[in-house]
Every structure is written in C-alpha cells, then in structure tokens.
Scaffold this active site. Structure first.
Site, short mmCIF file in Angstrom:
data_model
loop_
_atom_site.label_atom_id
_atom_site.label_comp_id
_atom_site.label_asym_id
_atom_site.label_seq_id
_atom_site.Cartn_x
_atom_site.Cartn_y
_atom_site.Cartn_z
N SER A 84 2.71 -2.62 10.49
CA SER A 84 4.15 -2.70 10.82
C SER A 84 4.80 -4.02 10.41
O SER A 84 5.68 -4.54 11.11
CB SER A 84 4.39 -2.41 12.31
OG SER A 84 3.97 -1.10 12.62
N GLU A 140 -6.20 -5.45 10.15
CA GLU A 140 -5.21 -4.41 10.45
C GLU A 140 -5.57 -3.71 11.76
O GLU A 140 -6.38 -2.77 11.76
CB GLU A 140 -5.21 -3.36 9.33
CG GLU A 140 -4.74 -3.88 8.00
CD GLU A 140 -3.99 -2.79 7.22
OE1 GLU A 140 -2.86 -3.03 6.83
OE2 GLU A 140 -4.56 -1.69 7.04
N LYS A 153 0.12 4.25 -0.29
CA LYS A 153 -0.53 5.44 0.29
C LYS A 153 -0.27 6.66 -0.61
O LYS A 153 -0.30 6.52 -1.83
CB LYS A 153 -0.06 5.65 1.73
CG LYS A 153 -0.26 4.37 2.55
CD LYS A 153 -0.10 4.56 4.03
CE LYS A 153 -0.37 3.22 4.71
NZ LYS A 153 -0.28 3.31 6.17
N HIS A 175 -9.71 1.25 4.49
CA HIS A 175 -8.47 1.43 5.26
C HIS A 175 -8.73 2.39 6.42
O HIS A 175 -9.51 3.35 6.27
CB HIS A 175 -7.35 1.95 4.35
CG HIS A 175 -6.00 1.89 5.03
ND1 HIS A 175 -5.61 2.84 5.94
CD2 HIS A 175 -5.01 0.99 4.95
CE1 HIS A 175 -4.40 2.52 6.40
NE2 HIS A 175 -4.02 1.39 5.81
N ASN A 197 0.87 -1.18 0.00
CA ASN A 197 0.00 0.00 0.00
C ASN A 197 0.90 1.23 0.00
O ASN A 197 1.47 1.58 1.03
CB ASN A 197 -0.90 -0.05 1.25
CG ASN A 197 -1.76 1.20 1.38
OD1 ASN A 197 -1.83 2.03 0.47
ND2 ASN A 197 -2.43 1.32 2.52
N GLY A 243 1.88 1.72 11.09
CA GLY A 243 2.88 2.77 11.07
C GLY A 243 3.51 3.07 12.41
O GLY A 243 4.11 4.12 12.61
N GLY A 258 2.50 -1.43 4.43
CA GLY A 258 2.57 0.00 4.17
C GLY A 258 3.99 0.46 3.90
O GLY A 258 4.53 0.26 2.81
#
Ligand code: PGA
Length: 258
Positions: free
Chosen positions: A218, A172, A15, A102, A13, A178, A239
C-alpha cells in the site's frame, strides 16, 4: 543490472495488468517519460511486467533508465518443466531483475525451498533477485520477526557471501498488500534493523550493509516520503500505484528527494 548496490530503488509490480499488449506499451512509455532523470538523481527505477509482454517492452526500455524485470520464473537454465519459463530465457530480452517469493505466488503454493532454487537460478544468469518476505499477521509477541527471519534463513541457505550483495530484500507484510493499511514507519525501520542484524551474522557487516531492503504494501505518492524518512529503507516495491504513471513518478520523486 544498470543499478549499483547501495542506490535507492523503486520497483513497480504490474502483476497481471494491463489486459492488452498495446496498453502495456503505452504504460511503459508513460512511466519512462514521467520518471526521466530519476536514475541520474540516484534512484534505480524498474517495472516488473507480465512475462508475455517482456520481449515487446524490452524494445521500449532498452537504453533507457527504466530497468525491465520479471515477476517470477522457474530456474536459470532450460529443462523439463511444462509451462515453465526460465531466467535464462528472459535474460535474452534484457531483464535486469525478477521479483521472487511474492505472497501472491506463495498463496498459490510456492514454498521457501522453491524460492531458494529460483534465487540460485536467477543469480546464476545475472538476474538480480528481489526476494519478498513478510508476515501474514502482526501479533503482540513479536512472532512476526521469527517468521521473517526463518524465511530469510531458508531462502538464503545456499547463497555464497560474495553473491549476497546482488540480492535485494522486499519486506512486504502480507496484511498491507492491496489493503490501504500500512505499518507505522517505526515498525518498518525496526524490521529493517532486525533483518540487517541477521544478515550481518550470516555474511558479515560489509556485505550486509550492501543488501538493499525495500518496503512494499500500500505504498503511494502520499506516504512514500514518510516511509523514506522514518522507515530507514532503500526504496519501495509498489503494486497498484505503479499502474498510474503519475502516481508512480510521485513515489520515485519522493525517493529521490529523501
Ligand atoms: P500494493 O502491492 O502496493 O498494491 O499494496 C504491493 C505488492 O504486491 O508488491
């Protein structure tokens, strides 16, 4: 979609990255180069890129093992939605999948009801939905299970059983995104089991078995093998590590070796 239900899967992803189209082209080429052979070894690899880059990047991923995907869109068809982009429009540029729900979209006000409409739109035009669910905090009473199952109930409420196998669920936990904090793999495998039991009650065991459950939050090249071994999941939604082709390929290789 190039992939088949039941195959392992790793989705990057991106982003709102990278900041220029030329760096996005480079990144797509490098990801493709570093993950060569992954599809043949039993892993579906995909990148969910900013919508604006999709037409250009589709020329790079076409005919390759990398699936191109969106991070969000509004509905299947055209309509009176100022500023909106539909799954039908993106399908023309060969997207195979889209992330839906998300937590960063939910934080901007997206509701389970809206995610449900998007899910129906994506399925209608043959785009595989990767539906994100997850709790914001982990409590001691286990309320986080109820939170996740409620999200699934709302989002899946109009899905017909024969279409459900095309959906992928990404568990998630929001607190792990993150943050470099992750749940222990046992907690991921417990959540997967609870989700699978719930899907079995909804759609029957044959269909529930085919719905893939990914983990996201993560994930990196160091912890990927451990989650695959002890988390009992079908792969990952990644991510920040997906923006580095070497790290991303490390995750893909950990999944293919599992
Ligand atoms: P992260 O993001 O891997 O950077 O934690 C995961 C995600 O947002 O899907």
């Amino acid at each position: 979609m190039k992939g088949i239900a039941g195959k392992k899967m790793v989705i990057g992803n991106w982003k709102m990255n990278p900041i220029t189209l030329s760096s996005a082209q480079n990144l797509a080429r490098e990801v493709s180069r570093h993950t060569r052979g992954a599809h043949a070894s039993g892993v579906d690899v995909g990148i969910a890129v900013p919508t604006l880059y999709i037409p250009t990047l589709s020329k790079i991923t076409k005919g390759k093992w990398i699936m191109l995907g969106a991070q969000d869109a509004l509905q299947g068809s055209a309509g009176s939605e100022t500023g909106g982009v539909s799954f039908g429009m993106l399908k023309e540029f060969h997207i195979a999948f889209s992330i839906l729900g998300h937590s960063e979209c939910r934080a901007r006000g997206e509701s389970d009801g809206q995610i449900k409409e998007k899910l129906i739109g994506a399925l209608a035009v043959g785009v595989t939905p990767i539906v994100c669910v997850g709790e914001t905090t982990r409590d001691d009473r286990g309320d986080f299970y109820t939170i996740v199952l409620k999200q699934i109930d709302e989002i899946f409420s109009s899905v017909q059983a024969h279409k459900a196998t095309r959906i992928v669920i990404a568990y998630e936990p929001v607190w792990a995104i993150g943050t470099k904090q992750t749940p222990i793999p046992d907690h991921v495998s417990e959540m997967r089991l609870v989700i699978k039991k719930h899907l079995t009650e909804k759609f029957g065991i044959t269909i529930a078995r085919k719905i893939r459950v990914l983990y996201g939050g993560s994930v990196d090249e160091e912890n990927a093998s451990m989650f695959m071994r002890d988390g009992m999941i079908d792969g990952f939604l990644v991510g920040s590590a997906s923006l580095d082709p070497v790290r991303f390929a490390g995750i893909v290789h950990a999944v293919s070796a599992a």
